[in-house]
Design a protein around this motif. Sequence first.
Motif, mmCIF file in Angstrom:
data_model
loop_
_atom_site.group_PDB
_atom_site.id
_atom_site.type_symbol
_atom_site.label_atom_id
_atom_site.label_comp_id
_atom_site.label_asym_id
_atom_site.label_seq_id
_atom_site.Cartn_x
_atom_site.Cartn_y
_atom_site.Cartn_z
ATOM 1 N N GLN A 1 0.838 -1.203 0.000
ATOM 2 C CA GLN A 1 0.000 0.000 0.000
ATOM 3 C C GLN A 1 0.874 1.253 0.000
ATOM 4 O O GLN A 1 1.738 1.412 0.867
ATOM 5 C CB GLN A 1 -0.921 0.011 1.216
ATOM 6 N N ALA A 2 0.603 2.151 -0.929
ATOM 7 C CA ALA A 2 1.483 3.295 -1.142
ATOM 8 C C ALA A 2 1.649 4.148 0.111
ATOM 9 O O ALA A 2 2.770 4.527 0.480
ATOM 10 C CB ALA A 2 0.949 4.152 -2.293
ATOM 11 N N GLU B 1 -4.261 -5.636 -9.101
ATOM 12 C CA GLU B 1 -5.061 -4.536 -8.573
ATOM 13 C C GLU B 1 -5.480 -4.842 -7.139
ATOM 14 O O GLU B 1 -6.048 -5.895 -6.870
ATOM 15 C CB GLU B 1 -6.301 -4.304 -9.427
ATOM 16 N N ARG C 1 -11.219 2.351 -3.016
ATOM 17 C CA ARG C 1 -10.091 2.764 -3.865
ATOM 18 C C ARG C 1 -9.521 1.535 -4.582
ATOM 19 O O ARG C 1 -9.740 0.399 -4.169
ATOM 20 C CB ARG C 1 -8.969 3.405 -3.026
ATOM 21 N N GLN D 1 -5.640 0.260 -6.325
ATOM 22 C CA GLN D 1 -4.224 0.588 -6.502
ATOM 23 C C GLN D 1 -3.541 -0.537 -7.270
ATOM 24 O O GLN D 1 -3.696 -1.714 -6.935
ATOM 25 C CB GLN D 1 -3.531 0.778 -5.148
#
Length: 243
Positions: free
Chosen positions: A66-67, A96, A130, A132
């Motif tokens: 996770q960024a 994803e 979201r 990512q």
Amino acid sequence: MDIATTLGLARSLVIYHNPLRLIPLRRFYAGLLPHGALAFDVGAHVGSRARVLRAAGARVVAVEPQAAFAAFLRRTLPRDITLIEAALGPREMTAEMAVSALHPTVSTLQADFAETAGTAPGFGHVRWDRRQQVQVTTLDRLIATHGRPDYIKIDVEGFELDVLSGLSQPVPLISVEYLPPLPDNTLRVIDRLAQLGPYRFNPVAGESGRFLWPDWRDGATTADWLRSLPPTTRSGDLYARLT
């Protein structure tokens, strides 16, 4: 970083980064692992387990895709902890991730986890709002780079089996999160570990740092125990020790 992501990070820090609640875990790992053991923390989140393992004397490789959390770990982890900003899975690829900004600890790469967990007790308030794109590597690649670990901790919200599909050799000690409302995920993990080697099992409830059983039990007994848990039972970690 937007407001929801900032709030999610802050929430995780309040829950998981309390030094007082980590003391039992440090003692637990100090008694469980030899000094200087190599540990992989897969799903490092805010780094609480990575820090506890290091404090217990282990060498640590922390894996977090996770960024927002990888950025936090880059800034705050001790420099002798190796950080891998990726996910682990069955092969190297791009995937994803479904991210919950306010409850990021349940973000997942498992395609149907959000749909399945959304109807389970304890998950009704969670929204996976979201997406990512993340890079995925494998446990075998990590082992080729860093060596065979003494312990692998896996907490990846339903993606545990996929992570273990990227492992082709037994490891002395592995733990995976178990979720009583969703026992099938852990039952499949037990079957996968049986393919890798002769493992026996012992659970830890929550972050208590104490085994529930006085002895280590076989896969069939452990599977029966998992099936018997009421869905409202709190989650924990299931440890598998190679015999």
